[in-house]
Write a protein that holds these residues in place. Structure first.
Motif, PDB file in Angstrom:
ATOM      1  N   GLU A   1       0.817  -1.221   0.000  1.00 29.01           N
ATOM      2  CA  GLU A   1       0.000   0.000   0.000  1.00 29.01           C
ATOM      3  C   GLU A   1       0.852   1.273   0.000  1.00 29.01           C
ATOM      4  O   GLU A   1       0.354   2.354   0.273  1.00 29.01           O
ATOM      5  N   PHE A   2       2.125   1.128  -0.305  1.00 28.81           N
ATOM      6  CA  PHE A   2       3.051   2.255  -0.411  1.00 28.81           C
ATOM      7  C   PHE A   2       3.440   2.349  -1.878  1.00 28.81           C
ATOM      8  O   PHE A   2       4.115   1.472  -2.405  1.00 28.81           O
ATOM      9  N   THR A   3       2.977   3.409  -2.545  1.00 28.08           N
ATOM     10  CA  THR A   3       3.282   3.541  -3.966  1.00 28.08           C
ATOM     11  C   THR A   3       4.070   4.822  -4.220  1.00 28.08           C
ATOM     12  O   THR A   3       3.797   5.860  -3.627  1.00 28.08           O
ATOM     13  N   LEU A   4       5.011   4.683  -5.101  1.00 23.59           N
ATOM     14  CA  LEU A   4       5.846   5.805  -5.510  1.00 23.59           C
ATOM     15  C   LEU A   4       5.862   5.795  -7.025  1.00 23.59           C
ATOM     16  O   LEU A   4       6.407   4.880  -7.638  1.00 23.59           O
ATOM     17  N   SER A   5       5.216   6.770  -7.632  1.00 21.18           N
ATOM     18  CA  SER A   5       5.162   6.796  -9.089  1.00 21.18           C
ATOM     19  C   SER A   5       6.466   7.346  -9.645  1.00 21.18           C
ATOM     20  O   SER A   5       7.140   8.152  -9.013  1.00 21.18           O
ATOM     21  N   TRP A   6       6.813   6.888 -10.828  1.00 19.60           N
ATOM     22  CA  TRP A   6       8.060   7.353 -11.447  1.00 19.60           C
ATOM     23  C   TRP A   6       7.954   8.809 -11.872  1.00 19.60           C
ATOM     24  O   TRP A   6       8.927   9.548 -11.813  1.00 19.60           O
ATOM     25  N   SER A   7       6.761   9.227 -12.268  1.00 18.64           N
ATOM     26  CA  SER A   7       6.610  10.613 -12.730  1.00 18.64           C
ATOM     27  C   SER A   7       6.790  11.615 -11.598  1.00 18.64           C
ATOM     28  O   SER A   7       7.447  12.634 -11.762  1.00 18.64           O
ATOM     29  N   GLY A   8       6.229  11.342 -10.441  1.00 18.91           N
ATOM     30  CA  GLY A   8       6.347  12.270  -9.315  1.00 18.91           C
ATOM     31  C   GLY A   8       7.323  11.799  -8.264  1.00 18.91           C
ATOM     32  O   GLY A   8       7.463  12.428  -7.214  1.00 18.91           O
ATOM     33  N   GLY A   9       8.009  10.701  -8.531  1.00 17.22           N
ATOM     34  CA  GLY A   9       8.917  10.129  -7.553  1.00 17.22           C
ATOM     35  C   GLY A   9      10.089  11.015  -7.222  1.00 17.22           C
ATOM     36  O   GLY A   9      10.514  11.088  -6.064  1.00 17.22           O
ATOM     37  N   ILE A  10      10.616  11.711  -8.213  1.00 21.69           N
ATOM     38  CA  ILE A  10      11.763  12.589  -7.970  1.00 21.69           C
ATOM     39  C   ILE A  10      11.368  13.727  -7.043  1.00 21.69           C
ATOM     40  O   ILE A  10      12.098  14.057  -6.105  1.00 21.69           O
ATOM     41  N   VAL A  11      10.199  14.303  -7.300  1.00 23.62           N
ATOM     42  CA  VAL A  11       9.707  15.376  -6.428  1.00 23.62           C
ATOM     43  C   VAL A  11       9.481  14.834  -5.023  1.00 23.62           C
ATOM     44  O   VAL A  11       9.860  15.467  -4.033  1.00 23.62           O
ATOM     45  N   ALA A  12       8.898  13.631  -4.921  1.00 26.04           N
ATOM     46  CA  ALA A  12       8.645  13.034  -3.609  1.00 26.04           C
ATOM     47  C   ALA A  12       9.948  12.787  -2.859  1.00 26.04           C
ATOM     48  O   ALA A  12      10.037  13.050  -1.659  1.00 26.04           O
TER      49      ALA A  12
ATOM     50  N   THR B   1      10.820  11.002  10.158  1.00 25.12           N
ATOM     51  CA  THR B   1      10.554  10.265   8.920  1.00 25.12           C
ATOM     52  C   THR B   1       9.058  10.225   8.648  1.00 25.12           C
ATOM     53  O   THR B   1       8.619  10.409   7.511  1.00 25.12           O
ATOM     54  N   PHE B   2       8.266  10.002   9.686  1.00 23.42           N
ATOM     55  CA  PHE B   2       6.809  10.018   9.530  1.00 23.42           C
ATOM     56  C   PHE B   2       6.326  11.365   9.010  1.00 23.42           C
ATOM     57  O   PHE B   2       5.536  11.437   8.066  1.00 23.42           O
ATOM     58  N   VAL B   3       6.806  12.435   9.627  1.00 19.46           N
ATOM     59  CA  VAL B   3       6.396  13.782   9.210  1.00 19.46           C
ATOM     60  C   VAL B   3       6.821  14.043   7.759  1.00 19.46           C
ATOM     61  O   VAL B   3       6.044  14.570   6.952  1.00 19.46           O
ATOM     62  N   ALA B   4       8.048  13.665   7.406  1.00 16.00           N
ATOM     63  CA  ALA B   4       8.535  13.873   6.042  1.00 16.00           C
ATOM     64  C   ALA B   4       7.716  13.054   5.043  1.00 16.00           C
ATOM     65  O   ALA B   4       7.405  13.540   3.944  1.00 16.00           O
ATOM     66  N   LEU B   5       7.353  11.824   5.397  1.00 20.93           N
ATOM     67  CA  LEU B   5       6.504  11.013   4.517  1.00 20.93           C
ATOM     68  C   LEU B   5       5.132  11.656   4.352  1.00 20.93           C
ATOM     69  O   LEU B   5       4.580  11.689   3.251  1.00 20.93           O
ATOM     70  N   PHE B   6       4.589  12.166   5.446  1.00 19.85           N
ATOM     71  CA  PHE B   6       3.283  12.819   5.380  1.00 19.85           C
ATOM     72  C   PHE B   6       3.322  14.029   4.446  1.00 19.85           C
ATOM     73  O   PHE B   6       2.464  14.185   3.576  1.00 19.85           O
ATOM     74  N   VAL B   7       4.317  14.879   4.617  1.00 20.24           N
ATOM     75  CA  VAL B   7       4.430  16.076   3.770  1.00 20.24           C
ATOM     76  C   VAL B   7       4.656  15.679   2.311  1.00 20.24           C
ATOM     77  O   VAL B   7       4.045  16.237   1.406  1.00 20.24           O
ATOM     78  N   ALA B   8       5.529  14.696   2.073  1.00 20.98           N
ATOM     79  CA  ALA B   8       5.791  14.254   0.697  1.00 20.98           C
ATOM     80  C   ALA B   8       4.540  13.653   0.063  1.00 20.98           C
ATOM     81  O   ALA B   8       4.327  13.795  -1.145  1.00 20.98           O
ATOM     82  N   SER B   9       3.690  13.021   0.866  1.00 18.58           N
ATOM     83  CA  SER B   9       2.467  12.432   0.314  1.00 18.58           C
ATOM     84  C   SER B   9       1.424  13.495  -0.043  1.00 18.58           C
ATOM     85  O   SER B   9       0.470  13.204  -0.771  1.00 18.58           O
ATOM     86  N   LEU B  10       1.590  14.715   0.452  1.00 15.07           N
ATOM     87  CA  LEU B  10       0.659  15.795   0.121  1.00 15.07           C
ATOM     88  C   LEU B  10       0.854  16.313  -1.300  1.00 15.07           C
ATOM     89  O   LEU B  10      -0.060  16.909  -1.869  1.00 15.07           O
TER      90      LEU B  10
ATOM     91  N   GLY C   1       0.669  13.036  -7.213  1.00 16.04           N
ATOM     92  CA  GLY C   1       1.339  12.296  -8.272  1.00 16.04           C
ATOM     93  C   GLY C   1       2.670  11.676  -7.932  1.00 16.04           C
ATOM     94  O   GLY C   1       3.357  11.174  -8.806  1.00 16.04           O
ATOM     95  N   GLY C   2       3.061  11.653  -6.679  1.00 11.81           N
ATOM     96  CA  GLY C   2       4.363  11.102  -6.335  1.00 11.81           C
ATOM     97  C   GLY C   2       4.282   9.938  -5.377  1.00 11.81           C
ATOM     98  O   GLY C   2       4.484   8.789  -5.738  1.00 11.81           O
ATOM     99  N   LEU C   3       3.929  10.222  -4.147  1.00 16.77           N
ATOM    100  CA  LEU C   3       3.944   9.236  -3.075  1.00 16.77           C
ATOM    101  C   LEU C   3       2.536   9.059  -2.529  1.00 16.77           C
ATOM    102  O   LEU C   3       1.869  10.040  -2.202  1.00 16.77           O
ATOM    103  N   THR C   4       2.100   7.799  -2.434  1.00 17.18           N
ATOM    104  CA  THR C   4       0.786   7.501  -1.876  1.00 17.18           C
ATOM    105  C   THR C   4       0.948   6.410  -0.824  1.00 17.18           C
ATOM    106  O   THR C   4       1.570   5.377  -1.102  1.00 17.18           O
ATOM    107  N   ILE C   5       0.394   6.647   0.351  1.00 19.95           N
ATOM    108  CA  ILE C   5       0.435   5.672   1.436  1.00 19.95           C
ATOM    109  C   ILE C   5      -0.999   5.432   1.881  1.00 19.95           C
ATOM    110  O   ILE C   5      -1.690   6.362   2.287  1.00 19.95           O
TER     111      ILE C   5
END
Length: 135
Positions: free
Chosen positions: A28-39, A74-83, A86-90
């Motif tokens: 359930e942790f997805t990182l798309s290639w298109s938005g992965g660099i930004v994430a 790390t949790f906070v950074a993952l949360f912000v990156a998921s906002l 098109g990049g990170l989805t949890i």
């Protein structure tokens, strides 16, 4: 300046490794290639900014939490990156619990071992350059 750039590069590479390992191991942790660099970049910047802040706050107010600061940041950074779209989805609470621990562990190991790899190559280059006869 060069040392800062090398450390920044190592931190970004370790962040990318952490996110990739989480993507491979957590369904359930997805990182798309298109938005992965930004994430990856958002995660790395947020992680590097918030860790010292949380460390200072915990040291002053709750020293018992000092050991968990890495996982919390790390949790906070993952949360912000998921906002960022098109990049990170949890998805799912289990993934929100496991992902910070897994990403923290991988990034900690990578930031420990990657400098050894890069510095070893640099030292070998200097040694081989010094061993070459001039003229």
């Amino acid at each position: 300046m060069i040392r800062f750039l090398i450390r920044s590069g190592i931190f970004v590479v370790s962040a990318a490794l952490g996110l990739l390992v989480a993507m491979w191991l957590l369904p359930e942790f997805t990182l798309s290639w298109s938005g992965g660099i930004v994430a990856v970049l958002v995660f790395a910047v947020i992680q590097s900014v918030i860790s010292p802040f949380l460390l200072k706050v915990a040291a002053r107010n709750a020293p018992a939490f000092l050991g968990g600061i890495g996982i919390i940041s790390t949790f906070v950074a993952l949360f912000v990156a998921s906002l960022f779209p098109g990049g990170l989805t949890i998805d799912g609470w289990r993934t929100w619990v496991l992902a910070p621990v897994l990403v923290w562990l991988v990034t900690a190991l990578a930031t420990f071992f990657l400098p050894m790899v890069f510095l070893k190559k640099g030292v070998e280059k200097k040694r081989s350059a010094a061993a070459l006869p001039i003229g």
